[in-house]
Each structure stands twice: as C-alpha cells, then as structure tokens.
Design a protein around this motif. Structure first.
Motif, PDB file in Angstrom:
ATOM      1  N   ASP A   1       0.881  -1.082   0.303  1.00 26.56           N
ATOM      2  CA  ASP A   1       0.107   0.364   0.040  1.00 26.56           C
ATOM      3  C   ASP A   1       0.578   1.461  -0.019  1.00 26.56           C
ATOM      4  OD1 ASP A   1      -2.408   1.007  -0.266  1.00 26.56           O
ATOM      5  OD2 ASP A   1      -1.843   1.698   1.929  1.00 26.56           O
ATOM      6  N   LYS A   2       0.739   2.300  -0.584  1.00 28.01           N
ATOM      7  CA  LYS A   2       1.085   3.563  -0.868  1.00 28.01           C
ATOM      8  C   LYS A   2       2.495   3.322  -2.060  1.00 28.01           C
ATOM      9  CE  LYS A   2      -1.494   6.129   2.306  1.00 28.01           C
ATOM     10  NZ  LYS A   2      -2.341   5.024   3.355  1.00 28.01           N
ATOM     11  N   LYS A   3       2.927   2.336  -1.917  1.00 26.35           N
ATOM     12  CA  LYS A   3       4.623   2.044  -2.848  1.00 26.35           C
ATOM     13  C   LYS A   3       4.342   2.092  -4.044  1.00 26.35           C
ATOM     14  CE  LYS A   3       6.753   0.382   1.540  1.00 26.35           C
ATOM     15  NZ  LYS A   3       5.553   1.221   2.308  1.00 26.35           N
ATOM     16  N   THR A   4       5.197   2.544  -4.414  1.00 23.57           N
ATOM     17  CA  THR A   4       5.650   2.505  -6.185  1.00 23.57           C
ATOM     18  C   THR A   4       5.555   0.949  -6.379  1.00 23.57           C
ATOM     19  OG1 THR A   4       6.652   4.456  -6.886  1.00 23.57           O
ATOM     20  CG2 THR A   4       6.805   3.268  -8.176  1.00 23.57           C
ATOM     21  N   VAL A   5       5.061   0.638  -7.469  1.00 24.18           N
ATOM     22  CA  VAL A   5       5.320  -1.075  -7.867  1.00 24.18           C
ATOM     23  C   VAL A   5       4.687  -1.304  -9.430  1.00 24.18           C
ATOM     24  CG1 VAL A   5       3.989  -1.852  -5.538  1.00 24.18           C
ATOM     25  CG2 VAL A   5       2.058  -1.715  -7.320  1.00 24.18           C
ATOM     26  N   LYS A   6       5.362  -2.273 -10.023  1.00 22.30           N
ATOM     27  CA  LYS A   6       5.214  -3.022 -11.621  1.00 22.30           C
ATOM     28  C   LYS A   6       4.411  -3.899 -11.074  1.00 22.30           C
ATOM     29  CE  LYS A   6      10.019  -1.433 -13.344  1.00 22.30           C
ATOM     30  NZ  LYS A   6      10.894  -2.079 -13.214  1.00 22.30           N
TER      31      LYS A   6
ATOM     32  N   SER B   1      -3.362   6.038 -15.670  1.00 22.01           N
ATOM     33  CA  SER B   1      -2.371   6.112 -15.980  1.00 22.01           C
ATOM     34  C   SER B   1      -1.809   7.462 -15.980  1.00 22.01           C
ATOM     35  CB  SER B   1      -2.048   5.120 -17.336  1.00 22.01           C
ATOM     36  OG  SER B   1      -3.003   5.649 -18.358  1.00 22.01           O
ATOM     37  N   LYS B   2      -0.609   7.861 -16.435  1.00 22.23           N
ATOM     38  CA  LYS B   2      -0.493   9.304 -16.294  1.00 22.23           C
ATOM     39  C   LYS B   2      -0.242   9.654 -17.709  1.00 22.23           C
ATOM     40  CE  LYS B   2       3.541  10.628 -12.915  1.00 22.23           C
ATOM     41  NZ  LYS B   2       4.431  11.264 -12.545  1.00 22.23           N
ATOM     42  N   THR B   3       0.275   8.583 -18.889  1.00 27.84           N
ATOM     43  CA  THR B   3      -0.417   8.975 -20.102  1.00 27.84           C
ATOM     44  C   THR B   3      -0.170   7.553 -20.504  1.00 27.84           C
ATOM     45  OG1 THR B   3       1.998   7.449 -20.477  1.00 27.84           O
ATOM     46  CG2 THR B   3       2.958   9.722 -20.111  1.00 27.84           C
ATOM     47  N   PRO B   4      -1.383   7.524 -22.093  1.00 22.23           N
ATOM     48  CA  PRO B   4      -2.226   6.945 -22.480  1.00 22.23           C
ATOM     49  C   PRO B   4      -1.334   5.784 -22.951  1.00 22.23           C
ATOM     50  CG  PRO B   4      -2.265   8.489 -23.534  1.00 22.23           C
ATOM     51  CD  PRO B   4      -1.240   8.996 -22.687  1.00 22.23           C
ATOM     52  N   VAL B   5      -1.608   4.462 -22.717  1.00 17.58           N
ATOM     53  CA  VAL B   5      -1.413   3.190 -22.932  1.00 17.58           C
ATOM     54  C   VAL B   5      -2.153   2.469 -23.852  1.00 17.58           C
ATOM     55  CG1 VAL B   5      -0.873   0.459 -21.738  1.00 17.58           C
ATOM     56  CG2 VAL B   5      -0.828   2.296 -20.275  1.00 17.58           C
TER      57      VAL B   5
ATOM     58  N   MET C   1       0.544   1.729  -5.611  1.00 18.58           N
ATOM     59  CA  MET C   1      -0.491   0.905  -5.832  1.00 18.58           C
ATOM     60  C   MET C   1      -1.450   1.316  -3.887  1.00 18.58           C
ATOM     61  SD  MET C   1      -1.847  -2.043  -5.686  1.00 18.58           S
ATOM     62  CE  MET C   1      -1.060  -3.832  -6.305  1.00 18.58           C
ATOM     63  N   ALA C   2      -2.320   0.764  -4.861  1.00 19.06           N
ATOM     64  CA  ALA C   2      -3.519   1.787  -2.866  1.00 19.06           C
ATOM     65  C   ALA C   2      -3.747  -0.052  -2.803  1.00 19.06           C
ATOM     66  CB  ALA C   2      -4.565   1.809  -3.608  1.00 19.06           C
ATOM     67  N   VAL C   3      -3.946  -0.309  -1.620  1.00 18.25           N
ATOM     68  CA  VAL C   3      -4.772  -1.174  -1.098  1.00 18.25           C
ATOM     69  C   VAL C   3      -6.110  -1.537  -0.428  1.00 18.25           C
ATOM     70  CG1 VAL C   3      -4.685  -3.681   0.276  1.00 18.25           C
ATOM     71  CG2 VAL C   3      -2.230  -3.038  -0.786  1.00 18.25           C
ATOM     72  N   LEU C   4      -7.310  -1.397  -1.467  1.00 17.30           N
ATOM     73  CA  LEU C   4      -8.475  -1.077  -1.170  1.00 17.30           C
ATOM     74  C   LEU C   4      -9.855  -2.434   0.026  1.00 17.30           C
ATOM     75  CD1 LEU C   4      -9.116  -0.335  -4.446  1.00 17.30           C
ATOM     76  CD2 LEU C   4      -8.193   1.350  -2.583  1.00 17.30           C
TER      77      LEU C   4
ATOM     78  N   MET D   1      -1.820   4.312  -9.381  1.00 18.89           N
ATOM     79  CA  MET D   1      -2.474   5.665  -9.803  1.00 18.89           C
ATOM     80  C   MET D   1      -1.105   5.814 -10.714  1.00 18.89           C
ATOM     81  SD  MET D   1      -5.624   6.339  -8.811  1.00 18.89           S
ATOM     82  CE  MET D   1      -5.659   7.605  -8.971  1.00 18.89           C
ATOM     83  N   ASP D   2      -1.238   6.657 -11.287  1.00 20.28           N
ATOM     84  CA  ASP D   2      -0.099   7.751 -11.835  1.00 20.28           C
ATOM     85  C   ASP D   2       0.564   6.126 -12.883  1.00 20.28           C
ATOM     86  OD1 ASP D   2      -0.792   9.758 -10.962  1.00 20.28           O
ATOM     87  OD2 ASP D   2       0.240   9.651  -8.847  1.00 20.28           O
ATOM     88  N   ALA D   3       0.268   5.566 -12.973  1.00 18.42           N
ATOM     89  CA  ALA D   3       0.526   4.705 -13.838  1.00 18.42           C
ATOM     90  C   ALA D   3       1.524   4.927 -15.181  1.00 18.42           C
ATOM     91  CB  ALA D   3       0.238   3.416 -14.392  1.00 18.42           C
ATOM     92  N   GLN D   4       2.732   3.851 -15.193  1.00 20.69           N
ATOM     93  CA  GLN D   4       3.557   4.327 -16.804  1.00 20.69           C
ATOM     94  C   GLN D   4       3.261   2.976 -16.947  1.00 20.69           C
ATOM     95  OE1 GLN D   4       3.481   7.669 -17.874  1.00 20.69           O
ATOM     96  NE2 GLN D   4       5.493   8.525 -16.879  1.00 20.69           N
ATOM     97  N   PRO D   5       4.045   3.101 -18.295  1.00 21.39           N
ATOM     98  CA  PRO D   5       3.970   1.818 -19.326  1.00 21.39           C
ATOM     99  C   PRO D   5       5.697   1.464 -18.952  1.00 21.39           C
ATOM    100  CG  PRO D   5       3.152   3.108 -20.867  1.00 21.39           C
ATOM    101  CD  PRO D   5       3.403   3.811 -19.392  1.00 21.39           C
ATOM    102  N   ILE D   6       5.688  -0.071 -19.018  1.00 21.39           N
ATOM    103  CA  ILE D   6       6.800  -0.717 -18.817  1.00 21.39           C
ATOM    104  C   ILE D   6       7.481  -1.419 -19.953  1.00 21.39           C
ATOM    105  CG2 ILE D   6       8.824  -1.793 -17.431  1.00 21.39           C
ATOM    106  CD1 ILE D   6       7.521   0.728 -16.172  1.00 21.39           C
ATOM    107  N   ASN D   7       8.260  -1.057 -20.841  1.00 20.54           N
ATOM    108  CA  ASN D   7       8.749  -2.682 -21.820  1.00 20.54           C
ATOM    109  C   ASN D   7       8.995  -3.911 -21.449  1.00 20.54           C
ATOM    110  OD1 ASN D   7       7.450  -0.926 -23.543  1.00 20.54           O
ATOM    111  ND2 ASN D   7       9.242   0.779 -23.774  1.00 20.54           N
TER     112      ASN D   7
END
Length: 174
Positions: free
Chosen positions: A89-94, A136-140, A153-156, A168-174
């Motif tokens: 929760d509240k961590k940046t994750v892939k 996402s921040k930018t379209p995927v 990540m938000a654990v709800l 939230m605020d996701a960015q695509p990763i290649n």
C-alpha cells in the motif's frame, strides 16, 4: 457525447464489472464464509491463444495478490490482506496483466488489468483479487498481449466498486 456523459458511462461500466466479479467471488465462499475452491486470480483457459503470465523479477505476483481472504458481511465482501500485501500500500510497484479497457479508443488512461486473458467480451475473467484498476499518467495503447505498468499501489479494504487493488499515476514499462 460530452465529458460528463463519458465519465458516467465509465463509472457505470466499472461498477458493473466489479459487481459481477464480487458476485462471482461471493458465490465462491464456503458455508462458514471462508474462501472456497475456485476463488483466486482467475482461470487461464488452456485453449487460449495467449500464454499464461510468467513470474517476473521486480513485478508483483498474482499469487501474492490473490492470497487475500474474504468474509461476507451484510451483503458485502470484506477483504483481509496478509502482511506482504498490506506492505504494498502506497508503494511504487510494477504490475503486469491483460488489459480490459474502460474507455473507447485504442489508447487507455483508465483500465483494468486481469491476471488472465478475457475469453468472453461479456464475462469478468476473475474476482476482485485477480483485477487491478489502473489510472495512467499517459495513455497506454490497448493490446491483447500482457502489459506491464509502474505506479503507486493502493490496497483497498472498502472500495465502493468492490475492487481490492488500484494503481495510480501508472506509466507503461517495456
């Protein structure tokens, strides 16, 4: 169609998808309200043209996310997350998964990721433990192949749509 109408349609679609997922999970509860066989991140049909997701270093695993347990309380599923899931929760994750668009068009800013590919346009492929809402921040670009995104990540535990996870605020990763 104006922005308000599109937003209403997206919220309605999301609520319907998540309601169906929650209903399917609720039906998977045993007589004591605990998890029953068949609950989890979804079923990968062996006839699917898409390979199952492979575990990847640095990417949150679906078995971890599906380790949540649920209890039915007053017509509602209440999730209980193990400590390793709560730690996200509240961590940046892939995270990786199969995209389920919630907007029209080939570029998506709001979509669901599923642990398994959809096999039917009208079916939810997993319960809430097998879905992640992504903003996402930018379209995927929409694809039938698995996508990987990175975001917060938000654990709800009490989502009005019955979701268990959101990035939230996701960015695509290649």
């Amino acid at each position: 169609m104006n922005t308000e109408s599109r937003s209403f349609i997206r919220r309605t679609l999301l609520a319907a998808l998540c309601g169906l997922a929650a209903l399917s999970s609720a039906q998977a509860l045993d007589a004591n309200g605990g998890a029953a066989v068949g609950q989890g991140p979804g079923y990968h049909d062996p006839r699917s043209p898409f390979k199952p997701l492979q575990e990847r270093e640095g990417v949150v695993s679906w078995p971890l996310l599906s380790s949540v347990t649920v209890k039915a309380e007053k017509n509602k599923l209440v999730p209980s997350f193990p400590a390793p899931v709560q730690a996200l929760d509240k961590k940046t994750v892939k995270v990786q998964g199969f995209m389920m668009p919630l907007e029209p068009g080939d570029k998506q800013r709001h979509f669901l990721l599923s642990s398994v590919p959809t096999s039917c346009s009208f079916c939810v492929p997993a319960g809430p433990e097998g879905l992640i809402e992504v903003r996402s921040k930018t379209p995927v670009r929409y694809t039938l192949e698995p996508v990987t995104v990175e975001g917060q990540m938000a654990v709800l535990s009490n989502d009005p749509y019955g979701l268990f996870y959101r990035v939230m605020d996701a960015q695509p990763i290649n």
